[in-house]
Write a protein that holds these residues in place. Structure first.
Motif, PDB file in Angstrom:
ATOM      1  N   GLU A  60       0.802  -1.221   0.000  1.00  9.85           N
ATOM      2  CA  GLU A  60       0.000   0.000   0.000  1.00  9.85           C
ATOM      3  C   GLU A  60       0.840   1.278   0.000  1.00  9.85           C
ATOM      4  OE1 GLU A  60      -3.181   1.045  -0.263  1.00  9.85           O
ATOM      5  OE2 GLU A  60      -3.799  -0.968  -0.795  1.00  9.85           O
ATOM      6  N   ILE A  61       1.965   1.277   0.682  1.00 15.92           N
ATOM      7  CA  ILE A  61       2.812   2.474   0.656  1.00 15.92           C
ATOM      8  C   ILE A  61       3.253   2.760  -0.776  1.00 15.92           C
ATOM      9  CG2 ILE A  61       5.079   3.384   1.337  1.00 15.92           C
ATOM     10  CD1 ILE A  61       2.837   3.693   3.458  1.00 15.92           C
ATOM     11  N   LYS A  62       3.603   1.710  -1.518  1.00 16.97           N
ATOM     12  CA  LYS A  62       3.971   1.893  -2.927  1.00 16.97           C
ATOM     13  C   LYS A  62       2.794   2.457  -3.716  1.00 16.97           C
ATOM     14  CE  LYS A  62       7.573  -1.590  -3.157  1.00 16.97           C
ATOM     15  NZ  LYS A  62       8.059  -2.806  -3.833  1.00 16.97           N
ATOM     16  N   GLU A  63       1.585   1.929  -3.459  1.00 14.09           N
ATOM     17  CA  GLU A  63       0.400   2.399  -4.180  1.00 14.09           C
ATOM     18  C   GLU A  63      -0.011   3.812  -3.779  1.00 14.09           C
ATOM     19  OE1 GLU A  63      -2.822  -0.368  -3.675  1.00 14.09           O
ATOM     20  OE2 GLU A  63      -1.668  -2.037  -4.516  1.00 14.09           O
ATOM     21  N   GLU A  64       0.094   4.133  -2.501  1.00 17.18           N
ATOM     22  CA  GLU A  64      -0.411   5.415  -1.994  1.00 17.18           C
ATOM     23  C   GLU A  64       0.619   6.548  -2.057  1.00 17.18           C
ATOM     24  OE1 GLU A  64      -3.649   5.653  -1.061  1.00 17.18           O
ATOM     25  OE2 GLU A  64      -3.877   3.535  -1.486  1.00 17.18           O
ATOM     26  N   LEU A  65       1.904   6.235  -1.847  1.00 22.58           N
ATOM     27  CA  LEU A  65       2.927   7.283  -1.745  1.00 22.58           C
ATOM     28  C   LEU A  65       4.040   7.170  -2.775  1.00 22.58           C
ATOM     29  CD1 LEU A  65       3.296   7.446   2.143  1.00 22.58           C
ATOM     30  CD2 LEU A  65       1.796   8.798   0.668  1.00 22.58           C
ATOM     31  N   GLY A  66       4.050   6.125  -3.592  1.00 24.10           N
ATOM     32  CA  GLY A  66       5.049   5.992  -4.644  1.00 24.10           C
ATOM     33  C   GLY A  66       6.111   4.951  -4.349  1.00 24.10           C
ATOM     34  N   ASP A  67       6.785   4.538  -5.414  1.00 22.82           N
ATOM     35  CA  ASP A  67       7.790   3.473  -5.339  1.00 22.82           C
ATOM     36  C   ASP A  67       9.089   3.880  -4.661  1.00 22.82           C
ATOM     37  OD1 ASP A  67       6.221   1.582  -6.573  1.00 22.82           O
ATOM     38  OD2 ASP A  67       6.986   2.017  -8.576  1.00 22.82           O
ATOM     39  N   SER A  68       9.396   5.167  -4.628  1.00 21.11           N
ATOM     40  CA  SER A  68      10.724   5.553  -4.134  1.00 21.11           C
ATOM     41  C   SER A  68      10.758   5.920  -2.648  1.00 21.11           C
ATOM     42  CB  SER A  68      11.271   6.720  -4.966  1.00 21.11           C
ATOM     43  OG  SER A  68      10.558   7.908  -4.679  1.00 21.11           O
ATOM     44  N   VAL A  69       9.613   5.944  -1.994  1.00 22.20           N
ATOM     45  CA  VAL A  69       9.571   6.316  -0.576  1.00 22.20           C
ATOM     46  C   VAL A  69      10.146   5.175   0.277  1.00 22.20           C
ATOM     47  CG1 VAL A  69       8.053   6.847   1.372  1.00 22.20           C
ATOM     48  CG2 VAL A  69       7.632   7.870  -0.849  1.00 22.20           C
ATOM     49  N   VAL A  70      11.078   5.540   1.158  1.00 19.86           N
ATOM     50  CA  VAL A  70      11.671   4.559   2.068  1.00 19.86           C
ATOM     51  C   VAL A  70      11.261   4.934   3.489  1.00 19.86           C
ATOM     52  CG1 VAL A  70      13.818   3.556   2.948  1.00 19.86           C
ATOM     53  CG2 VAL A  70      13.609   4.136   0.523  1.00 19.86           C
ATOM     54  N   LEU A  71      10.662   3.971   4.195  1.00 17.44           N
ATOM     55  CA  LEU A  71      10.194   4.170   5.564  1.00 17.44           C
ATOM     56  C   LEU A  71      10.782   3.098   6.468  1.00 17.44           C
ATOM     57  CD1 LEU A  71       6.343   4.570   4.963  1.00 17.44           C
ATOM     58  CD2 LEU A  71       8.033   6.392   5.155  1.00 17.44           C
ATOM     59  N   GLN A  72      10.975   3.457   7.722  1.00 13.08           N
ATOM     60  CA  GLN A  72      11.273   2.467   8.742  1.00 13.08           C
ATOM     61  C   GLN A  72      10.022   2.365   9.605  1.00 13.08           C
ATOM     62  OE1 GLN A  72      14.891   3.015  10.931  1.00 13.08           O
ATOM     63  NE2 GLN A  72      14.720   1.021  11.895  1.00 13.08           N
ATOM     64  N   VAL A  73       9.395   1.189   9.612  1.00  6.73           N
ATOM     65  CA  VAL A  73       8.127   0.988  10.306  1.00  6.73           C
ATOM     66  C   VAL A  73       8.390   0.228  11.598  1.00  6.73           C
ATOM     67  CG1 VAL A  73       5.821  -0.026  10.167  1.00  6.73           C
ATOM     68  CG2 VAL A  73       6.887   0.931   8.108  1.00  6.73           C
ATOM     69  N   TYR A  74       7.848   0.751  12.698  1.00  7.23           N
ATOM     70  CA  TYR A  74       7.999   0.137  14.018  1.00  7.23           C
ATOM     71  C   TYR A  74       6.715  -0.601  14.359  1.00  7.23           C
ATOM     72  CZ  TYR A  74      12.162   2.940  14.446  1.00  7.23           C
ATOM     73  OH  TYR A  74      13.405   3.481  14.238  1.00  7.23           O
ATOM     74  N   ARG A  75       6.706  -1.891  14.140  1.00  8.15           N
ATOM     75  CA  ARG A  75       5.466  -2.648  14.312  1.00  8.15           C
ATOM     76  C   ARG A  75       5.060  -2.809  15.769  1.00  8.15           C
ATOM     77  NH1 ARG A  75       8.024  -7.816  11.714  1.00  8.15           N
ATOM     78  NH2 ARG A  75       9.661  -8.157  13.206  1.00  8.15           N
ATOM     79  N   LEU A  76       5.998  -2.631  16.714  1.00 15.96           N
ATOM     80  CA  LEU A  76       5.639  -2.741  18.128  1.00 15.96           C
ATOM     81  C   LEU A  76       4.912  -1.506  18.642  1.00 15.96           C
ATOM     82  CD1 LEU A  76       8.788  -4.413  19.716  1.00 15.96           C
ATOM     83  CD2 LEU A  76       6.646  -5.471  19.025  1.00 15.96           C
ATOM     84  N   PHE A  77       5.027  -0.409  17.907  1.00 19.55           N
ATOM     85  CA  PHE A  77       4.390   0.835  18.330  1.00 19.55           C
ATOM     86  C   PHE A  77       3.151   1.065  17.480  1.00 19.55           C
ATOM     87  CE2 PHE A  77       8.840   1.295  19.443  1.00 19.55           C
ATOM     88  CZ  PHE A  77       8.742   1.691  20.759  1.00 19.55           C
ATOM     89  N   ASN A  78       2.005   0.713  18.046  1.00 22.82           N
ATOM     90  CA  ASN A  78       0.768   0.970  17.322  1.00 22.82           C
ATOM     91  C   ASN A  78      -0.344   1.316  18.300  1.00 22.82           C
ATOM     92  OD1 ASN A  78      -1.098  -1.472  17.707  1.00 22.82           O
ATOM     93  ND2 ASN A  78       0.815  -2.449  17.107  1.00 22.82           N
ATOM     94  N   ILE A  79      -1.276   2.068  17.786  1.00 30.54           N
ATOM     95  CA  ILE A  79      -2.453   2.479  18.553  1.00 30.54           C
ATOM     96  C   ILE A  79      -3.658   1.990  17.764  1.00 30.54           C
ATOM     97  CG2 ILE A  79      -3.818   4.433  19.375  1.00 30.54           C
ATOM     98  CD1 ILE A  79      -1.163   6.030  19.534  1.00 30.54           C
ATOM     99  N   GLU A  80      -4.516   1.185  18.400  1.00 33.15           N
ATOM    100  CA  GLU A  80      -5.693   0.661  17.711  1.00 33.15           C
ATOM    101  C   GLU A  80      -6.932   1.456  18.094  1.00 33.15           C
ATOM    102  OE1 GLU A  80      -6.511  -3.343  17.249  1.00 33.15           O
ATOM    103  OE2 GLU A  80      -4.458  -3.875  16.732  1.00 33.15           O
ATOM    104  N   MET A  81      -7.772   1.668  17.099  1.00 38.55           N
ATOM    105  CA  MET A  81      -9.039   2.359  17.310  1.00 38.55           C
ATOM    106  C   MET A  81     -10.116   1.622  16.526  1.00 38.55           C
ATOM    107  SD  MET A  81      -7.817   6.299  16.872  1.00 38.55           S
ATOM    108  CE  MET A  81      -9.332   6.933  17.551  1.00 38.55           C
ATOM    109  N   GLU A  82     -11.344   1.840  16.910  1.00 34.90           N
ATOM    110  CA  GLU A  82     -12.482   1.303  16.175  1.00 34.90           C
ATOM    111  C   GLU A  82     -13.288   2.488  15.675  1.00 34.90           C
ATOM    112  OE1 GLU A  82     -16.527  -0.850  17.440  1.00 34.90           O
ATOM    113  OE2 GLU A  82     -14.724  -1.994  17.939  1.00 34.90           O
TER     114      GLU A  82
END
Length: 158
Positions: A60-82
């Protein structure tokens, strides 16, 4: 009696992206029933073909923000909402923390009309919802402990 429709929901993760100046990337939604014209975090719907959360985020990052964007994603840090949409559908919205590394952001014009890097002090000057500010403040407090968890993060598009 319980019915399947009671458990029907969409899993729609959001990526809360900060740059090195502690500005947060917000994208203005386009043609979305509940959020048209609202600045929010980039988001996506998990597809059954996504083999993992990481695979879905990367796709989705490729689809939404482009192929060249590089991110470091921290999967332990998340906030869930409904969230319950106007039509009555329930959405589970986990918000994952990410750091922008480099690359040109090219937003998907079918999803967004513009994007901005926003400092928390200026969040009230744009059209968004109250939970966005709350989430940004909470993730900024997480940044102090992110160094400990680098081994639990993953890189997108590197």
């Amino acid at each position: 009696m319980l019915t399947w429709s009671r458990f029907n929901f969409q899993y729609c993760p959001k990526i809360v992206i900060f740059n090195t100046r502690k500005e947060c990337l917000l994208c203005k939604r386009r043609w979305e029933q509940d959020f048209d014209g609202i600045f929010w975090f980039p988001w996506w719907k998990r597809e059954i073909t996504d083999q993992s959360i990481e695979a879905g985020i990367t796709r989705e990052i490729k689809e939404e923000l482009g192929d060249s964007v590089v991110l470091q994603v921290y999967r332990l840090f998340n906030i869930e909402m409904e969230y319950v949409k106007k039509a009555g559908d329930t959405m589970i919205l986990p918000h994952y923390l990410a750091i922008y590394k480099w690359g040109d952001i090219v937003i998907n014009p079918d999803e967004y009309s513009e994007y901005r890097w926003i400092e928390i002090d200026y969040i009230d000057s744009i059209n968004t919802i109250p939970t966005v500010k709350w989430i940004i403040k909470n993730f900024l407090s997480f940044q102090e402990v992110m160094e400990i968890s680098n081994d639990q993060s993953f890189i997108i598009n590197n």
